[in-house]
Write a protein that holds these residues in place. Structure first.
Motif, mmCIF file in Angstrom:
data_model
loop_
_atom_site.group_PDB
_atom_site.id
_atom_site.type_symbol
_atom_site.label_atom_id
_atom_site.label_comp_id
_atom_site.label_asym_id
_atom_site.label_seq_id
_atom_site.Cartn_x
_atom_site.Cartn_y
_atom_site.Cartn_z
ATOM 1 N N GLU A 60 0.842 -1.193 0.000
ATOM 2 C CA GLU A 60 0.000 0.000 0.000
ATOM 3 C C GLU A 60 0.882 1.250 0.000
ATOM 4 O OE1 GLU A 60 -4.036 1.075 2.202
ATOM 5 O OE2 GLU A 60 -2.321 1.327 3.549
ATOM 6 N N ILE A 61 0.806 2.008 -1.063
ATOM 7 C CA ILE A 61 1.535 3.265 -1.181
ATOM 8 C C ILE A 61 0.795 4.337 -0.390
ATOM 9 C CG2 ILE A 61 2.209 5.101 -2.797
ATOM 10 C CD1 ILE A 61 2.501 2.852 -4.920
ATOM 11 N N THR A 62 1.538 5.174 0.296
ATOM 12 C CA THR A 62 0.948 6.284 1.043
ATOM 13 C C THR A 62 1.268 7.600 0.339
ATOM 14 O OG1 THR A 62 1.130 5.126 3.161
ATOM 15 C CG2 THR A 62 0.877 7.523 3.240
ATOM 16 N N VAL A 63 0.232 8.393 0.133
ATOM 17 C CA VAL A 63 0.372 9.730 -0.446
ATOM 18 C C VAL A 63 -0.099 10.727 0.606
ATOM 19 C CG1 VAL A 63 -0.327 11.294 -2.300
ATOM 20 C CG2 VAL A 63 -0.073 8.852 -2.763
ATOM 21 N N VAL A 64 0.718 11.709 0.918
ATOM 22 C CA VAL A 64 0.358 12.720 1.908
ATOM 23 C C VAL A 64 0.319 14.086 1.217
ATOM 24 C CG1 VAL A 64 0.835 13.715 4.165
ATOM 25 C CG2 VAL A 64 1.565 11.370 3.657
ATOM 26 N N ILE A 65 -0.819 14.759 1.343
ATOM 27 C CA ILE A 65 -1.008 16.070 0.720
ATOM 28 C C ILE A 65 -0.966 17.140 1.802
ATOM 29 C CG2 ILE A 65 -2.573 17.509 -0.650
ATOM 30 C CD1 ILE A 65 -3.762 14.859 -1.733
ATOM 31 N N GLY A 66 -0.095 18.105 1.631
ATOM 32 C CA GLY A 66 0.064 19.154 2.627
ATOM 33 C C GLY A 66 -0.839 20.354 2.387
ATOM 34 N N LYS A 67 -0.869 21.233 3.347
ATOM 35 C CA LYS A 67 -1.647 22.462 3.191
ATOM 36 C C LYS A 67 -1.017 23.327 2.113
ATOM 37 C CE LYS A 67 -3.357 22.592 7.954
ATOM 38 N NZ LYS A 67 -3.420 23.356 9.225
#
Length: 256
Positions: free
Chosen positions: A200-207
């Motif tokens: 499972e790839i994790t993508v984190v989107i910032g402000k």
């Protein structure tokens, strides 16, 4: 052996989908650009479906609530070919900044040209900067987002490349937000590798980083610091994780 078989099925599916969808894009060259992009979206969704259901490679998104309602600049980590697909599914319709040589590739490159890709000549930096601003302004006016990989090329997991200011310069020139994105795709889909590994790839989107009262250098530095900090948090879980970040789950085995 099972990974080899599943990956082979994926590549066969990719060949079929790429030929079919990009033929539609070429045949639809006189259609509105949004119609051509809908064909590209179908291609992306098909490949992501194959990755999940054939290769066992899925993904999750953290911070989707940070995605602005208006066209913005995506400033993303670049570790593999996976994010060139997934960003199109995660964010609103977008175009990429790419080297012009990619447009010469049969079918794929021709399709990119018809999808309003911002094509630049990397050998001429001054000219490339002008091309990015001129073409980027046109794409933003059409309602597209613009995806940029600030490191300029794929970097292995656990490695930070030199962040360029192109994304921030566009954000300032067009007065739009810049959205930082971290991901660990390279731990499952390594650079230039045939095999795609399950996980499972994790993508984190910032402000969003707003351009008001900030220089492009300051915006780039803020994005780099945020992205690299998140990389430390989400890295170390895949079979190709950097040795210093490895946090292997019980029962995981080394890739064959």
């Amino acid at each position: 052996m099972f990974i080899w078989i599943r990956t082979l099925v994926y590549w066969v599916g990719l060949a079929f989908l790429t030929t079919f969808c990009f033929l539609l894009i070429l045949l639809g060259c006189i259609a509105p650009h949004r119609v051509r992009h809908s064909f590209a979206q179908a291609w992306v969704k098909g490949l992501l479906w194959l990755l999940k259901h054939v290769c066992g490679l899925s993904y999750k998104v953290v911070g989707a609530e940070n995605i602005p309602d208006t066209p913005s600049i995506i400033c993303s980590k670049h570790q593999s070919g996976w994010e060139t697909l997934a960003l199109q599914a995660i964010f609103p319709p977008q175009v990429f900044v790419a080297k012009k040589e990619l447009l010469w590739i049969p079918f794929f490159g021709w399709g990119l040209a018809l999808l309003d890709t911002i094509a630049i000549d990397r050998s001429a930096k001054t000219k490339a900067s002008q091309q990015i601003v001129e073409q980027g302004r046109d794409r933003i006016a059409k309602g597209y987002w613009i995806a940029v990989f600030p490191e300029g090329t794929r970097t292995p997991p656990g490695v930070a490349g030199r962040y360029q200011q192109g994304a921030a310069r566009m954000a300032k020139a067009f007065d739009v937000p810049m959205v930082p994105v971290a991901l660990n795709a390279g731990e499952f889909w390594p650079k230039n590798a045939f095999r795609k590994f399950p996980g499972e790839i994790t993508v984190v989107i910032g402000k969003p980083i707003l351009p008001q009262d900030k220089s492009s250098a300051a915006m780039t530095r803020e994005a780099e610091e945020w992205i690299e900090a998140r990389q430390l948090e989400i890295g170390g879980v895949g079979p190709f994780a950097h040795p210093d970040q490895r946090k292997r789950r019980p029962g995981d085995s080394q890739p064959a």
